[in-house]
Design a protein around this motif. Structure first.
Motif, short mmCIF file in Angstrom:
data_model
loop_
_atom_site.label_atom_id
_atom_site.label_comp_id
_atom_site.label_asym_id
_atom_site.label_seq_id
_atom_site.Cartn_x
_atom_site.Cartn_y
_atom_site.Cartn_z
N LEU A 400 38.59 24.34 21.32
CA LEU A 400 39.92 24.31 20.67
C LEU A 400 40.72 23.05 21.02
O LEU A 400 41.80 22.83 20.45
N CYS A 401 40.22 22.24 21.96
CA CYS A 401 41.00 21.08 22.42
C CYS A 401 40.92 19.93 21.42
O CYS A 401 40.30 18.90 21.66
N LYS A 402 41.57 20.16 20.27
CA LYS A 402 41.58 19.17 19.19
C LYS A 402 43.03 18.97 18.79
O LYS A 402 43.85 19.89 18.92
N ALA A 403 43.32 17.78 18.27
CA ALA A 403 44.70 17.50 17.83
C ALA A 403 45.13 18.57 16.84
O ALA A 403 44.37 18.94 15.94
N GLY A 404 46.32 19.09 17.03
CA GLY A 404 46.87 20.08 16.10
C GLY A 404 46.79 21.51 16.61
O GLY A 404 47.59 22.36 16.21
N PHE A 407 49.00 24.78 21.83
CA PHE A 407 48.61 24.94 23.25
C PHE A 407 48.37 26.42 23.57
O PHE A 407 47.40 26.79 24.22
N SER A 408 49.25 27.28 23.07
CA SER A 408 49.17 28.70 23.41
C SER A 408 47.91 29.37 22.85
O SER A 408 47.47 30.40 23.34
N GLU A 409 47.34 28.74 21.81
CA GLU A 409 46.14 29.31 21.18
C GLU A 409 44.96 29.30 22.17
O GLU A 409 44.13 30.23 22.17
N ILE A 410 44.89 28.28 23.01
CA ILE A 410 43.80 28.21 23.98
C ILE A 410 43.90 29.40 24.93
O ILE A 410 42.91 30.07 25.23
N GLY A 499 37.43 14.79 18.79
CA GLY A 499 37.39 16.15 19.33
C GLY A 499 37.47 16.13 20.85
O GLY A 499 37.81 15.12 21.46
N PRO A 500 37.11 17.27 21.47
CA PRO A 500 37.24 17.37 22.92
C PRO A 500 36.21 16.52 23.66
O PRO A 500 35.04 16.49 23.27
N VAL A 501 36.65 15.83 24.73
CA VAL A 501 35.73 15.10 25.60
C VAL A 501 35.89 15.67 27.00
O VAL A 501 36.99 15.66 27.56
N ASN A 502 34.80 16.17 27.55
CA ASN A 502 34.85 16.77 28.88
C ASN A 502 34.67 15.67 29.94
O ASN A 502 33.57 15.17 30.15
#
Ligand code: GLY
Ligand code: MN
Ligand code: MN
Length: 533
Positions: A400-404, A407-410, A499-502
């Protein structure tokens, strides 16, 4: 006389705070800090001034102080890591006669004796040369030369001040500057960000809604002593008619001093990280992940929590990290259920699960990485079931760590997976409230482990943690086979255009990858030390 001499010699040995170097040669650039001051200026109201003090030196005991850490807002805006300093930023360039300036920096003096004991100071010339400020003055001149005349500004922006300025001689210049500032700015004794927020709420709320505000104050007084001690706010909360509330509202002081606005501006500035910041965060996260890898190889029954903490922290130092970003958490078995367990004093981690939450601080930026591993090298069926549930929840959160994304959705998605999984495992009943996942899933990460930032939609350049967990303390209301299992999996995620980068991906996360890593040999296996009686 002899005794006196001895104590003097001892004092010479132990005295003096330990100052970290006052700026980083290989950290953020002077241009970065200058750009951040410009960004702050752009958000300040017209004819305003921001006055930002750094942290005081904190005393540990007797004549030993804690290792110094600057206030992170001050550091973000200046690059200076010395105490007894203050930054002044103007919304517009001001004419001081001999010069004009849109910012002033006040620093502590050069002092050969103090520097011989505690390390180099930049002083006025060093701050100009290394940090790129044009107008730098000694802290003793603060407010006087050049004269700040705070009365001429429509707004004075600052933070909630002075709570932790100890009465130690190391902080005398700091106390003097604060005193000067408080006198000139009309800083009311006892005011805090909470009281100011409540004052503003009272001022802004029409009479017909004043009962709601009275209720909010009533709730706040239970948590904030400064509200309980504020006669105006308490009078407002206890007034039994709108007319009485109106009378009190008229007495709320209207001050030019604003200690909320600066928080909001710095939240928005620090939320999105630049490429320079991301490079530092990435390094901190990689080093922390390598610490986890080396411990996975080395951990075995008979080791203590402290020894394992030491291996992580040795790896950080080996790479040249200056510090840990927060006190290290190493909890064997049931200790892992204490969320911020920092005693780390269990002598033998046995064959239990080991929860390890640590982060290297690299040039001011901290990582925050948690792995939970079986000391025996193999997860038992219950540990594996809980681990894989947390991992599934974390994976969904990371995706879910994508622009848009809100925060609360995670938090919502990761929690739902854990709730449903706990039902499937028979640990809770469907719909039951429980405290097996008692913390939030994510926070911003940066100069602070819980960094500044907003909690709306994610933006590119945000770095946040994703860290669901399940903690089942001994004696919980479920089958005892689950007792003492504590699992948190925490990674540091960059929200990028792709997208997300760990950033902490080098530390194994799946059951198979952890078990495989734990089979590898460690250089520590052949390292024995003499017994100490
Ligand atoms: N290490 C503290 C946290 O995970 O938030
Ligand atoms: Mn965290
Ligand atoms: Mn953590």
């Amino acid at each position: 006389m002899k005794k006196h001499l001895l104590s003097l010699l001892l004092a010479l040995t132990f005295t003096a705070p330990i100052l970290a170097q006052s700026y980083f040669e290989d950290g953020l650039s002077a241009d970065f800090h200058r750009g951040r001051r410009q960004a702050l200026r752009a958000q300040m109201p017209a004819n305003s001034v921001a006055v930002i003090f750094t942290n005081p030196q904190k005393n540990r005991s007797n004549d030993v102080d804690f290792i110094y850490h600057p206030n992170t807002d001050f550091y973000y805006l200046t690059g200076l890591r010395e105490p007894n300093a203050v930054l002044v930023v103007f919304s517009e360039t001001r004419d001081f006669g001999a010069f004009s300036a849109d910012e002033l920096l006040y620093v502590q003096n050069r002092d050969p004796r103090a520097e011989m004991w505690n390390g180099k100071r930049l002083g006025v010339e060093g701050a100009k040369e290394k940090l790129g400020f044009e107008q730098v003055f000694l802290n003793e001149a603060f407010g006087k030369s050049p004269a700040l005349d705070l009365g001429k500004f429509d707004k004075i922006l600052s933070f909630d001040l002075g709570k932790d300025i100890e009465e130690s001689s190391a902080n005398l210049p700091m106390a003097a500057m604060l005193g000067q500032f408080k006198t000139e700015s009309g800083y009311t004794a006892g005011i805090s960000a909470t009281t100011q927020q409540l004052y503003e709420l009272v001022r802004a709320t029409p009479l017909e809604n004043s009962a709601n505000v009275a209720q909010i104050i009533g709730r706040s007084r239970r948590f904030y002593p400064e509200v309980e001690n504020d006669s105006l706010l308490i009078g407002f909360a206890e007034a039994d008619s709108p007319e009485k509330r109106q009378q009190i509202k008229a007495q709320i002081p209207d001050s030019k001093l604003n200690i909320i606005a600066l928080e909001e501006i710095l939240n928005s500035l620090r939320e999105v990280k630049s490429a320079e910041e991301i490079a530092l965060l990435s390094k901190a996260a990689q080093i922390s992940a390598i610490g986890q890898v080396e411990v996975m190889k080395a951990a075995k029954e008979g080791m203590s929590e402290r020894e394992i903490q030491g291996i992580h922290e040795f790896i950080y130092k080996r790479y040249g990290a200056e510090n840990v970003g927060y006190p290290s958490i190493v909890g064997g078995g049931n200790n892992g259920c204490i969320l911020h367990y920092i005693e780390n004093d269990l002598k033998n981690v046995n064959e239990r699960l080991l929860l390890m939450d640590l982060g290297a601080e690299w040039r001011g930026y901290t990582a925050d990485v948690t792995r939970s591993i079986p000391v025996s090298g193999k997860f038992n069926p219950e540990e594996k079931a809980i681990y894989e549930l947390v991992l599934r929840s974390q994976e969904a959160g990371i995706q879910l760590c994508k622009a848009g994304t809100e925060f609360s959705e995670i938090g919502r998605v990761t929690r739902q997976i854990i709730d449903e999984g706990l039902v499937e495992l028979g640990i809770i009943q469907a719909g039951a409230r429980h405290s097996y996942f008692p913390h939030g899933t994510s926070h911003h990460l940066g100069l602070d482990v819980h960094d500044r930032g907003g909690y709306g939609p994610l933006k590119e350049g945000v770095v946040l943690t994703v860290e669901p967990g399940i903690y089942i303390p001994e004696g919980s209301d479920c089958d005892p086979k689950w007792w003492g299992i504590a699992v948190r999996i925490e990674d540091d995620i960059l929200v990028s255009a792709n997208g997300p980068v760990n950033l902490s991906a080098d530390a194994p996360r799946t059951v198979a990858a952890i078990e495989a890593m734990m089979e590898q040999s460690s250089p520590l296996e052949n390292w024995t030390l003499p017994e100490v009686k």
